[in-house]
Design a protein around this motif. Structure first.
Motif, short mmCIF file in Angstrom:
data_model
loop_
_atom_site.label_atom_id
_atom_site.label_comp_id
_atom_site.label_asym_id
_atom_site.label_seq_id
_atom_site.Cartn_x
_atom_site.Cartn_y
_atom_site.Cartn_z
N GLY A 21 0.85 -1.19 0.00
CA GLY A 21 0.00 0.00 0.00
C GLY A 21 0.88 1.23 0.00
O GLY A 21 0.71 2.14 0.81
N CYS A 22 1.82 1.27 -0.93
CA CYS A 22 2.87 2.30 -0.89
C CYS A 22 2.38 3.69 -1.20
O CYS A 22 3.07 4.67 -0.93
N GLY A 23 1.19 3.82 -1.81
CA GLY A 23 0.67 5.14 -2.12
C GLY A 23 1.61 5.92 -3.02
O GLY A 23 2.10 5.42 -4.04
N THR A 24 1.90 7.15 -2.63
CA THR A 24 2.77 8.01 -3.43
C THR A 24 4.25 7.72 -3.20
O THR A 24 5.10 8.42 -3.73
N GLY A 25 4.55 6.71 -2.39
CA GLY A 25 5.93 6.27 -2.25
C GLY A 25 6.76 7.03 -1.25
O GLY A 25 7.99 7.06 -1.36
N GLY A 63 20.10 -4.27 -2.09
CA GLY A 63 18.82 -4.75 -1.60
C GLY A 63 17.74 -4.60 -2.64
O GLY A 63 17.96 -4.05 -3.73
N ALA A 64 16.55 -5.09 -2.31
CA ALA A 64 15.42 -5.03 -3.22
C ALA A 64 14.25 -4.35 -2.52
O ALA A 64 13.86 -4.74 -1.42
N VAL A 65 13.71 -3.32 -3.16
CA VAL A 65 12.56 -2.58 -2.63
C VAL A 65 11.42 -2.72 -3.63
O VAL A 65 11.59 -2.42 -4.82
N THR A 66 10.27 -3.17 -3.15
CA THR A 66 9.08 -3.30 -3.98
C THR A 66 7.95 -2.50 -3.38
O THR A 66 7.70 -2.58 -2.17
N GLY A 67 7.28 -1.71 -4.19
CA GLY A 67 6.11 -0.97 -3.76
C GLY A 67 4.88 -1.51 -4.45
O GLY A 67 4.88 -1.66 -5.68
N VAL A 68 3.86 -1.83 -3.68
CA VAL A 68 2.61 -2.35 -4.23
C VAL A 68 1.47 -1.44 -3.83
O VAL A 68 1.37 -1.03 -2.66
N ASP A 69 0.61 -1.11 -4.78
CA ASP A 69 -0.56 -0.30 -4.48
C ASP A 69 -1.66 -0.63 -5.49
O ASP A 69 -1.37 -1.07 -6.61
N ALA A 89 11.16 -8.03 5.19
CA ALA A 89 10.33 -7.11 5.97
C ALA A 89 9.23 -6.53 5.09
O ALA A 89 9.36 -6.46 3.86
N VAL A 90 8.17 -6.11 5.76
CA VAL A 90 7.04 -5.44 5.11
C VAL A 90 6.75 -4.17 5.87
O VAL A 90 6.60 -4.19 7.11
N PHE A 91 6.66 -3.06 5.16
CA PHE A 91 6.26 -1.78 5.73
C PHE A 91 4.88 -1.47 5.18
O PHE A 91 4.66 -1.53 3.96
N ALA A 92 3.93 -1.15 6.05
CA ALA A 92 2.55 -0.93 5.61
C ALA A 92 1.99 0.29 6.33
O ALA A 92 1.62 0.22 7.50
N ALA A 93 1.93 1.40 5.62
CA ALA A 93 1.43 2.66 6.20
C ALA A 93 -0.06 2.80 5.88
O ALA A 93 -0.44 2.89 4.71
N GLY A 114 10.94 -12.74 9.61
CA GLY A 114 10.83 -11.43 8.98
C GLY A 114 9.88 -10.53 9.75
O GLY A 114 9.10 -10.99 10.58
N LEU A 115 9.95 -9.23 9.47
CA LEU A 115 9.21 -8.25 10.26
C LEU A 115 8.13 -7.54 9.46
O LEU A 115 8.25 -7.36 8.24
N LEU A 116 7.10 -7.14 10.18
CA LEU A 116 6.00 -6.35 9.63
C LEU A 116 5.84 -5.09 10.47
O LEU A 116 5.81 -5.17 11.71
N ALA A 117 5.74 -3.94 9.82
CA ALA A 117 5.46 -2.68 10.51
C ALA A 117 4.14 -2.13 9.99
O ALA A 117 4.04 -1.78 8.81
N LEU A 118 3.13 -2.08 10.86
CA LEU A 118 1.86 -1.42 10.54
C LEU A 118 1.94 -0.02 11.13
O LEU A 118 1.99 0.16 12.35
N PHE A 119 1.93 0.97 10.25
CA PHE A 119 2.26 2.34 10.67
C PHE A 119 1.18 3.32 10.25
O PHE A 119 0.50 3.14 9.23
#
Length: 215
Positions: free
Chosen positions: A57-61, A75-81, A116-120, A144-149
């Protein structure tokens, strides 16, 4: 578990796309002071160079440059929206991230490949939060880690929308329309979907729930 291809699920996704499409162009301008809070939340993931991280849910990134800096060029960064208009803004950021338009309940990613997953702000916009969290767990390696932010806490967000926060009193409140982000509701939801809640912060200036992928 509800089928992510069913009509109700797809209708909810369409409403989410419509909501964010109309706001993509000025989204960042509406929240100009969120940058330091995003940086602090990404730091909590303690990412290492060479790791693989998803911005779900990367939105505007807004988090993408921070995630890239943390994992480095190796590293590898993937944004999904869901929303093409949001991804179009994200594409203007020079991060080297892979951007995908996709439903977080049906990610086009292999099993157990993410560190890891970052989810704002994600969980509030999932048609089926359990299905979405389970899919994030599928793609994340054990440990692995998940951050709900969110850059403001539940009470402050509720006040912004003219209502009181709910769901903090008891776990069963989730079944009564309570806030799934409340710790008593979120902990069992995470446990049922492959995660273990390890830290929880809900203050006026930040909401952050950290979880570890279980075996």
């Amino acid at each position: 578990m509800p089928d992510p291809t069913d009509d109700t699920h797809q209708a909810e996704l369409a409403r989410t796309r419509e909501f964010f499409a109309a706001r993509a162009a000025d989204w960042d301008a509406r929240f100009p002071d969120d940058g330091p809070r995003y940086a602090a939340a990404v730091a909590e993931l303690a990412l290492e160079p060479g790791q693989s991280v998803l911005d779900a849910g990367c939105g505007t990134g807004r988090a993408l440059p921070l995630l890239r800096a943390a994992v480095g060029p190796g590293g590898a960064v993937t944004g999904v929206d869901l929303t093409p208009e949001m991804l179009a803004v994200a594409a203007t950021r020079d991060t080297g991230a892979t951007l995908l338009q996709a439903d977080c309940a049906r990610l086009p990613l292999p099993d157990a490949t993410l560190d890891a997953v970052f989810a704002a702000g994600l969980i509030s916009h999932l048609p089926d939060p359990a299905a979405g969290l389970r899919e994030l767990a599928r793609t994340t390696r054990p440990g692995g880690l998940l951050a709900l932010f969110h850059p403001i806490g539940r009470a402050a967000l509720a006040a912004r929308h003219g209502r009181q926060s709910t769901g903090a009193e008891r776990p069963e409140a989730a079944k009564e329309g309570g806030d799934l982000r409340a710790e008593p509701n979120l902990r069992p939801l995470l446990a049922a979907t492959g995660w273990r809640l390890t830290a929880y912060t809900d203050t006026d200036d930040r909401y952050l729930a950290l979880a570890e992928r279980t075996d």
